[in-house]
Design an enzyme around this catalytic site. Structure first.
Site, short mmCIF file in Angstrom:
data_model
loop_
_atom_site.label_atom_id
_atom_site.label_comp_id
_atom_site.label_asym_id
_atom_site.label_seq_id
_atom_site.Cartn_x
_atom_site.Cartn_y
_atom_site.Cartn_z
N ARG A 88 55.84 -22.20 -13.84
CA ARG A 88 54.56 -22.53 -14.48
C ARG A 88 54.76 -23.70 -15.44
NH1 ARG A 88 52.22 -17.52 -17.48
NH2 ARG A 88 51.65 -16.76 -15.42
N ARG A 157 52.83 -19.64 -25.23
CA ARG A 157 52.12 -19.83 -23.96
C ARG A 157 51.33 -21.13 -23.93
NH1 ARG A 157 52.26 -15.60 -20.48
NH2 ARG A 157 53.95 -14.25 -21.10
N LYS A 220 53.81 -12.04 -26.00
CA LYS A 220 53.14 -13.34 -25.79
C LYS A 220 52.09 -13.58 -26.87
CE LYS A 220 51.76 -11.82 -21.64
NZ LYS A 220 51.08 -11.65 -20.36
N LYS A 222 48.74 -16.25 -27.51
CA LYS A 222 47.93 -17.27 -26.83
C LYS A 222 46.99 -17.98 -27.79
CE LYS A 222 48.29 -15.04 -22.37
NZ LYS A 222 47.62 -14.39 -21.24
N CYS A 441 42.62 -13.57 -9.89
CA CYS A 441 44.03 -13.81 -10.20
C CYS A 441 44.82 -13.91 -8.90
CB CYS A 441 44.58 -12.69 -11.07
SG CYS A 441 44.84 -11.17 -10.14
N CYS A 447 52.63 -11.54 -6.99
CA CYS A 447 52.68 -10.88 -8.29
C CYS A 447 53.30 -9.49 -8.17
CB CYS A 447 51.28 -10.78 -8.89
SG CYS A 447 51.34 -9.91 -10.48
N CYS A 486 45.18 -5.90 -10.80
CA CYS A 486 45.64 -4.79 -11.64
C CYS A 486 44.91 -4.90 -12.98
CB CYS A 486 47.17 -4.82 -11.81
SG CYS A 486 47.76 -5.92 -13.11
N CYS A 490 44.35 -10.92 -15.78
CA CYS A 490 44.71 -12.34 -15.79
C CYS A 490 43.54 -13.27 -15.47
CB CYS A 490 45.85 -12.59 -14.81
SG CYS A 490 47.36 -11.74 -15.29
FE1 SRM Z 1 48.73 -13.03 -16.53
C1 SRM Z 1 51.44 -11.02 -16.29
C2 SRM Z 1 49.47 -14.47 -13.61
C3 SRM Z 1 46.50 -15.46 -17.22
C4 SRM Z 1 47.35 -11.04 -18.95
N1 SRM Z 1 50.24 -12.83 -15.21
C5 SRM Z 1 51.29 -11.97 -15.31
C6 SRM Z 1 52.33 -12.24 -14.22
C7 SRM Z 1 53.31 -13.22 -14.74
C8 SRM Z 1 52.99 -11.01 -13.61
C9 SRM Z 1 54.29 -10.54 -14.18
O1 SRM Z 1 54.41 -10.35 -15.40
O2 SRM Z 1 55.19 -10.29 -13.38
C10 SRM Z 1 51.40 -12.88 -13.15
C11 SRM Z 1 52.07 -13.83 -12.14
C12 SRM Z 1 51.35 -13.75 -10.83
C13 SRM Z 1 51.73 -14.81 -9.87
O3 SRM Z 1 52.26 -14.47 -8.79
O4 SRM Z 1 51.50 -15.98 -10.12
C14 SRM Z 1 50.31 -13.46 -14.03
N2 SRM Z 1 48.18 -14.72 -15.64
C15 SRM Z 1 48.53 -15.09 -14.38
C16 SRM Z 1 47.73 -16.28 -13.91
C17 SRM Z 1 48.51 -17.21 -13.00
C18 SRM Z 1 46.46 -15.78 -13.21
C19 SRM Z 1 45.75 -16.79 -12.36
O5 SRM Z 1 45.50 -16.42 -11.22
O6 SRM Z 1 45.44 -17.88 -12.81
C20 SRM Z 1 47.31 -16.86 -15.26
C21 SRM Z 1 48.33 -17.84 -15.81
C22 SRM Z 1 47.89 -18.42 -17.07
C23 SRM Z 1 48.78 -19.52 -17.59
O7 SRM Z 1 48.66 -20.63 -17.08
O8 SRM Z 1 49.53 -19.26 -18.53
C24 SRM Z 1 47.32 -15.60 -16.13
N3 SRM Z 1 47.26 -13.26 -17.92
C25 SRM Z 1 46.37 -14.29 -17.96
C26 SRM Z 1 45.27 -13.96 -18.82
C27 SRM Z 1 44.05 -14.84 -19.09
C28 SRM Z 1 44.20 -15.71 -20.31
O9 SRM Z 1 45.25 -15.72 -20.95
O10 SRM Z 1 43.24 -16.39 -20.62
C29 SRM Z 1 45.50 -12.68 -19.30
C30 SRM Z 1 44.55 -11.85 -20.20
C31 SRM Z 1 44.56 -12.29 -21.62
C32 SRM Z 1 45.65 -11.62 -22.40
O11 SRM Z 1 46.78 -12.10 -22.38
O12 SRM Z 1 45.39 -10.58 -23.00
C33 SRM Z 1 46.76 -12.25 -18.73
N4 SRM Z 1 49.33 -11.35 -17.50
C34 SRM Z 1 48.57 -10.65 -18.42
C35 SRM Z 1 49.26 -9.43 -18.74
C36 SRM Z 1 48.77 -8.34 -19.74
C37 SRM Z 1 49.18 -8.67 -21.13
C38 SRM Z 1 48.92 -7.55 -22.09
O13 SRM Z 1 48.68 -7.82 -23.27
O14 SRM Z 1 48.96 -6.38 -21.70
C39 SRM Z 1 50.45 -9.43 -17.98
C40 SRM Z 1 51.54 -8.34 -17.97
C41 SRM Z 1 52.43 -8.41 -19.15
O15 SRM Z 1 52.46 -9.35 -19.92
O16 SRM Z 1 53.14 -7.41 -19.33
C42 SRM Z 1 50.45 -10.64 -17.20
FE1 SF4 Z 2 49.24 -9.86 -11.30
FE2 SF4 Z 2 47.69 -8.10 -12.46
FE3 SF4 Z 2 47.85 -10.55 -13.45
FE4 SF4 Z 2 46.62 -10.16 -11.18
S1 SF4 Z 2 45.99 -9.30 -13.17
S2 SF4 Z 2 48.14 -11.76 -11.56
S3 SF4 Z 2 47.75 -8.52 -10.27
S4 SF4 Z 2 49.49 -9.10 -13.40
#
Ligand code: SRM
Ligand code: SF4
Length: 576
Positions: A88, A157, A220, A222, A441, A447, A486, A490
């Site tokens: 990324r 981030r 993390k 943000k 997502c 993922c 899930c 995201c």
């Molecule tokens: Fe996310 C984890 C993809 C934005 C909340 N996110 C992941 C992971 C890295 C899975 C992992 O930990 O193994 C995913 C990778 C999937 C893949 O195959 O690419 C993933 N997140 C994404 C992306 C690529 C979704 C998309 O389709 O665009 C976004 C990348 C953003 C970036 O450029 O940095 C993405 N993730 C978000 C957002 C939205 C935002 O930030 O505006 C959220 C919700 C906001 C927040 O953080 O509360 C988000 N991602 C999570 C979480 C839950 C965090 C939590 O507080 O519980 C995880 C899991 C974790 O961190 O344990 C996670």
């Molecule tokens: Fe993966 Fe869940 Fe984030 Fe979708 S919402 S990219 S399934 S961690």
């Protein structure tokens, strides 16, 4: 008072590391994220890296993943999983130049499975990069002044910024600050250059991580900058959000919002999405000290034992918003001024052409779920490469996974338009308002946390919902729909008018009632249901909406007024 010199409990020797969570010990003992990554990268026995290195590599924007489509088959054949890495890019505000686009295109074709993914935080992801190619990819990015620092991990981030280019001057000012904020808050360890560029270790005069210390953030963190009236970045979903306040088109300062976050876990009521609380106003020149003050409070008081409770939102709810605000002000050495008036109207993207105040032209293209790829009838990747070869302006990735070809001189517009037509990039006019306001997502197959399909399924589901919209005469109405594989959220599903989060293959929770401009969380309407039940529920609620809505009433507001769901006033009541 300089918040960077304030107490950092993560480095307090009176707090034995073994009393903290395993990730804290790993960070503390990693020699500022070096771990054994170098050794793991050259280990030819496996396509994977050591588990501890996989965790540390996240701080460098790199995730170890495996192809889940072939996981079971490979297990049956007693083969190791088909490992590869997601990479990324750090791209504050989503802005990149044509030469950067061309490099990303080249790397994606050579090492990233022939596709680029635009993310919900305005950056690029390359998937399927093999371990032996990681250094080449990261050095390739360096050639065009890009890196992957802190794109994941317990740090700041990607810093987001509203992309609205029609407000040219204000956008330039806020974007410059977003970039500065990203550079300021990104980790400083020399490990990045040593591991990925092969640089020699340098002696440092002071501490290697002056702000983060050995244990970085608890989780993390943000940061995002919104420029009203657009809330495209979903400022209330950020740990630390800045809402630009302008006077006569020039930036004056920011309202400060803290404690947003969407991640939750099904059946774990102690986890919940929370929208950020606006706590006051700062002048623009106080931006960096404010970032330090806010981040240092979370650094020092965030939960370092239970990672599922370690985001800033929980620190705020545990300590109390007033206490956290007072602590931020103490570290800042001044009280925050009262928040100033602002108004958001939407969190979506206006698609098509706009002219900026500076006379330059910008065209926002719809990129379904951010997937840039060539298909037989839609050679999008080739089209964007052709544009990048002649374009003299910039590209801007929106937080809705769309793409703006921006800063086009009026005399250059015809050539760009011709390429858009040639490659079918502008074919969004016949799409429904629902599709144009959809986000999904990545989920399967890359993922590791996905429980259900998202990116590969939402377009088909929308086709079925479009039949319902046609019947009810709602095809052109902008309604936000967001799906995730899930509950992690995201694609920010909990602030969509229609939210779907995966529970199991083919099964989703259906949420209704989010605010159209990201101001209100939605509420669960159906739990763990399949497509049939989802379509039935949407037919009923959308039909009712078409018949009984008030002038200008949004679908998310209607379902609350009509009693389908109750309004969520505070994030923490989401699970009630
Ligand atoms: Fe996310 C984890 C993809 C934005 C909340 N996110 C992941 C992971 C890295 C899975 C992992 O930990 O193994 C995913 C990778 C999937 C893949 O195959 O690419 C993933 N997140 C994404 C992306 C690529 C979704 C998309 O389709 O665009 C976004 C990348 C953003 C970036 O450029 O940095 C993405 N993730 C978000 C957002 C939205 C935002 O930030 O505006 C959220 C919700 C906001 C927040 O953080 O509360 C988000 N991602 C999570 C979480 C839950 C965090 C939590 O507080 O519980 C995880 C899991 C974790 O961190 O344990 C996670
Ligand atoms: Fe993966 Fe869940 Fe984030 Fe979708 S919402 S990219 S399934 S961690």
């Amino acid at each position: 008072m300089d918040a960077r010199t304030q107490p950092d409990r993560s480095r307090d020797l009176s707090q034995p590391l073994d009393k903290l969570g395993p990730d804290e010990t790993l960070k503390a003992n990693s020699d500022y994220l070096r771990g054994t990554i170098k050794e793991s990268l050259v280990d030819e026995v496996t396509a994977a890296v050591a588990a501890s290195d996989a965790k540390l590599m996240k701080f460098f924007g790199i995730y170890q993943q495996d192809d889940r489509d072939v996981r079971d088959e490979r297990r049956r054949q007693k083969l190791e999983a088909a490992f590869f890495f997601m990479t990324r890019v750090r791209l504050p505000g989503g802005v990149c130049s044509p030469s950067q686009w061309l490099k990303l295109d080249e790397l994606a074709r050579a090492y990233g499975g022939g596709t680029l993914r635009l993310t919900t935080r305005q950056t690029f992801q390359l998937h399927r990069v093999m371990k032996q190619n990681l250094c080449t990819v990261i050095q390739g990015l360096r050639d065009v002044l890009l890196d992957t620092k802190a794109a994941c991990g317990d740090d700041t981030r990607g810093v987001m910024c509203t992309v609205n280019p029609s407000l040219s001057k204000l956008h330039r000012q806020v974007y410059a600050l977003a970039k500065q904020a990203s550079d300021h808050a990104t980790h400083k360890t020399g490990a990045y250059s040593e591991i990925w560029y092969g640089a020699e270790r340098q002696d440092t005069d002071g501490p290697e991580e002056p702000f983060y210390g050995r244990t970085y953030m608890p989780r993390k963190f943000k940061i995002g900058f919104a420029i009203p009236p657009s809330n495209d970045i979903d400022v209330y979903a950020q740990d630390l959000g800045f809402i630009a306040i302008a006077r006569r088109g020039a930036l004056k300062g920011f309202n400060v919002a803290i404690g947003g976050g969407l991640g939750r876990t099904d059946q774990a009521p102690k986890t919940y999405p929370r929208l950020a609380s606006v706590i006051g106003y700062i002048d623009a020149d106080k931006l960096l000290p404010t970032i330090d003050a806010v981040m240092s409070v979370q650094r020092d008081y965030g939960d370092r034992v239970d990672r599922s409770h370690a985001r800033f939102k929980y620190t705020i709810d545990d300590k109390g918003l007033d206490w956290v605000k007072a602590e931020i002000e103490r570290r800042l050495g001044r009280a925050l001024a009262p928040a100033q008036a602002y108004a958001f109207t939407s969190n979506g993207d206006p698609l098509g052409w706009v002219r900026g105040e500076d006379g330059r032209e910008h065209c926002t293209l719809f990129v379904q779920n951010g997937r840039v790829i060539n298909t037989p009838d839609h050679p999008m990747m080739d089209g964007l490469r052709a544009i990048a070869r002649v374009h003299k302006g910039m590209f801007r990735i929106t937080p809705n996974q769309n793409l703006i070809i921006s800063d086009i001189a009026p005399e250059d517009r015809p050539a760009i338009e011709a390429l858009m037509r040639e490659y079918g990039l502008d074919e969004f006019e016949n799409r429904s308002g629902l599709r144009l306001n959809s986000l999904a997502c990545v989920a399967l197959p890359t993922c590791g946390l996905a429980m259900a399909e998202s990116e590969r399924y939402l377009p088909n589901l929308i086709t079925k919902i479009e039949s319902i919209l046609d019947v009810h005469g709602l095809k052109d109405d902008p309604i936000t729909i967001r799906m995730t594989g899930c509950p992690n959220g995201c694609a920010r599903p909990y602030i969509a008018e229609i939210g779907l989060t995966g529970r199991a293959p083919g099964k989703y929770n259906l949420y209704l009632g989010g605010g159209f401009h990201g101001q209100r969380l939605n509420k669960m309407y159906l739990e763990n249901v399949g497509e049939g039940a989802i379509l039935q529920a949407l037919d009923k609620t959308l039909g009712h909406y078409a018949r009984d809505r008030r002038p200008g009433e949004r679908f998310g507001d209607f379902v609350i007024r009509a009693g389908y769901v109750v309004e969520v006033k505070e994030g923490r009541y989401f699970n009630d």
